[in-house]
Design a protein around this motif. Structure first.
Motif, PDB file in Angstrom:
ATOM      1  N   ILE A 234       0.841  -1.199   0.000  1.00  0.00           N
ATOM      2  CA  ILE A 234       0.000   0.000   0.000  1.00  0.00           C
ATOM      3  C   ILE A 234       0.878   1.252   0.000  1.00  0.00           C
ATOM      4  CG2 ILE A 234      -1.707   1.320   1.319  1.00  0.00           C
ATOM      5  CD1 ILE A 234      -2.826  -1.296   2.341  1.00  0.00           C
ATOM      6  N   CYS A 235       0.544   2.200  -0.870  1.00  0.00           N
ATOM      7  CA  CYS A 235       1.251   3.479  -0.885  1.00  0.00           C
ATOM      8  C   CYS A 235       0.273   4.588  -0.508  1.00  0.00           C
ATOM      9  CB  CYS A 235       1.878   3.741  -2.252  1.00  0.00           C
ATOM     10  SG  CYS A 235       0.706   3.744  -3.626  1.00  0.00           S
ATOM     11  N   PHE A 236       0.789   5.792  -0.271  1.00  0.00           N
ATOM     12  CA  PHE A 236      -0.073   6.902   0.114  1.00  0.00           C
ATOM     13  C   PHE A 236       0.369   8.173  -0.584  1.00  0.00           C
ATOM     14  CE2 PHE A 236       3.504   7.250   2.896  1.00  0.00           C
ATOM     15  CZ  PHE A 236       3.585   8.570   3.334  1.00  0.00           C
ATOM     16  N   HIS A 237      -0.529   9.168  -0.612  1.00  0.00           N
ATOM     17  CA  HIS A 237      -0.229  10.438  -1.271  1.00  0.00           C
ATOM     18  C   HIS A 237      -1.156  11.510  -0.715  1.00  0.00           C
ATOM     19  CE1 HIS A 237      -3.897   9.925  -3.693  1.00  0.00           C
ATOM     20  NE2 HIS A 237      -3.523   8.669  -3.893  1.00  0.00           N
ATOM     21  N   ASP A 238      -1.007  12.735  -1.251  1.00  0.00           N
ATOM     22  CA  ASP A 238      -1.819  13.884  -0.799  1.00  0.00           C
ATOM     23  C   ASP A 238      -1.756  14.058   0.715  1.00  0.00           C
ATOM     24  OD1 ASP A 238      -2.584  14.741  -3.258  1.00  0.00           O
ATOM     25  OD2 ASP A 238      -4.582  13.876  -3.221  1.00  0.00           O
ATOM     26  N   PHE A 239      -0.560  13.998   1.252  1.00  0.00           N
ATOM     27  CA  PHE A 239      -0.388  14.071   2.714  1.00  0.00           C
ATOM     28  C   PHE A 239      -0.426  15.522   3.183  1.00  0.00           C
ATOM     29  CE2 PHE A 239       1.803  14.026   6.746  1.00  0.00           C
ATOM     30  CZ  PHE A 239       1.372  12.847   7.327  1.00  0.00           C
TER      31      PHE A 239
END
Length: 392
Positions: A329-334
């Motif tokens: 799982i990756c993430f963005h728009d932090f």
């Protein structure tokens, strides 16, 4: 032969990304397929009459149906090349997929009918007359169908056409089925075994499998499938090649038929950058994607704070949490938004389809672990799905 005809009738034949060139290749292959399949039908029908073989006669009518399939392919490419209109603003490119689906349906019907008639021949066998002319016709058919499978597959990959690939699969199955018919005839000639009906069933099963395989390849783009990984990599290379692009995500590719692709993505840019400069850069990227990859692109800018120590520290810890527990799982728009009573930690996570853990469990885990960092932290998490083969 097809290469020679392409030189004669297709201008700029190497520019396969051009809709006009793709259409010309499809129509040329369809025309050649109609002519060859009609010749094969005539030859095999004659051979079936001479030999009294149900398998040979059925194989002849299979070639006649192939001629109809080639006609469908030809008409499909012609209609797919029509320009967009008020009723179809995204063009008519998906007609090519529909034509491929019709070809596969015709293959399935022919396979079913062949199996049905061949089973009757098993219970009521009739002697098969052997003749050298029949063998010659079948050998010529095998060679012709092998050539048709080769050129359809080659052109199908060259212009990335599901319809052409379906036709290639059909031609290859015909090569195998005709070989089975010839083998059954030779066995009947040199032994006492009458396996003409069994040969017909075997041919029918090959045809049914070819129809299923072709239908699967044409239904997928109609339903919506992930874009070609090479296309995704090309988009990444172009967009990430610009100085102020920090990252990209949420890429969505809509395929309205070959040569008619709509692309949208989010590009992360410095929050303190000049809006005018960044907007000009995004315009340039969109135009370049259109010119080089032949797609209509819309890019959304996401401002990212890069020089805040606290935000960077929390972002790093969230990244470590995911890497250690959910590495896929990756993430963005932090973002970190402070308030009088608590601080919101806002970000999106990209969870693959069919992931081993439900979304709610992942979000609860992140909420608990982030709360351990500071009791005033609250998470606002949006779950995204990856619409490409790469998690963007």
């Amino acid at each position: 032969m097809l290469s020679f005809l392409a030189k004669l009738f297709i201008k700029n034949r190497e520019d396969t990304s051009s809709p006009k060139v793709r259409q010309a290749y499809g129509m040329l292959c369809g025309s050649v397929g109609i002519a060859l399949n009609i010749l094969l039908f005539a030859g095999k029908f004659l051979a079936g009459l001479l030999s009294n073989s149900i398998a040979v006669t059925a194989d002849a009518f299979n070639n006649l149906s192939d001629a109809g399939s080639s006609l469908i392919t030809l008409v499909g490419f012609k209609m797919a090349g029509q320009k967009p209109d008020p009723h179809h603003p995204f063009g008519h490119g998906r007609i090519e997929y529909l034509s491929g689906l019709l070809v596969s349906m015709a293959i399935l019907i022919m396979g079913f009918e062949l199996v049905r008639s061949s089973i009757g021949k098993i219970f009521h066998p009739q002697p098969v007359d052997f003749s050298p002319l029949t063998v010659i016709i079948l050998l010529a058919s095998i060679a012709a169908k092998f050539y048709m499978a080769y050129y359809n597959k080659t052109i199908g990959h060259k212009i990335d056409s599901a319809a052409m690939k379906a036709t290639a699969t059909d031609s290859l199955s015909d090569t195998i089925s005709t070989t089975a018919v010839l083998a059954a005839m030779l066995i009947g000639r040199f032994t006492s075994l009458q396996i003409d009906g069994y040969g017909g069933v075997l041919v029918g099963l090959f045809i049914l499998y070819a129809g299923y395989d072709a239908a699967k390849d044409t239904i997928s783009p109609l339903l919506g499938q992930p874009p070609n990984p090479e296309f995704v990599r090309d988009v990444q290379t172009i967009v990430m090649g610009y100085e102020h692009i920090l990252g990209i995500h949420d890429m969505v590719v809509h395929d309205y038929g070959p040569g008619r692709v709509m692309l949208s993505l989010h590009a992360e840019v410095p929050a303190d950058g000049s809006l005018v400069i960044l907007h000009d850069m995004i315009d340039n990227i969109e135009h370049r994607l259109h010119d080089e990859l032949h797609c209509e692109a819309v890019i959304h800018m996401d401002p990212v704070v890069m020089d805040d120590v606290r935000t960077n520290c929390i972002r790093k810890k969230v990244g470590e949490l995911l890497k250690n527990t959910y590495p896929e799982i990756c993430f963005h728009d932090f973002r970190v938004v402070e308030g009088p009573t608590h601080t919101n930690i806002i970000f999106d996570i990209v969870v693959p389809f069919g992931y081993r853990e439900p979304d709610e469990k992942i979000m609860d885990f992140l909420q608990e672990e982030i709360l351990r960092l500071d009791a005033s932290y609250r998470t606002v998490i949006q779950v995204d799905k990856a619409y490409t083969s790469n998690a963007l």
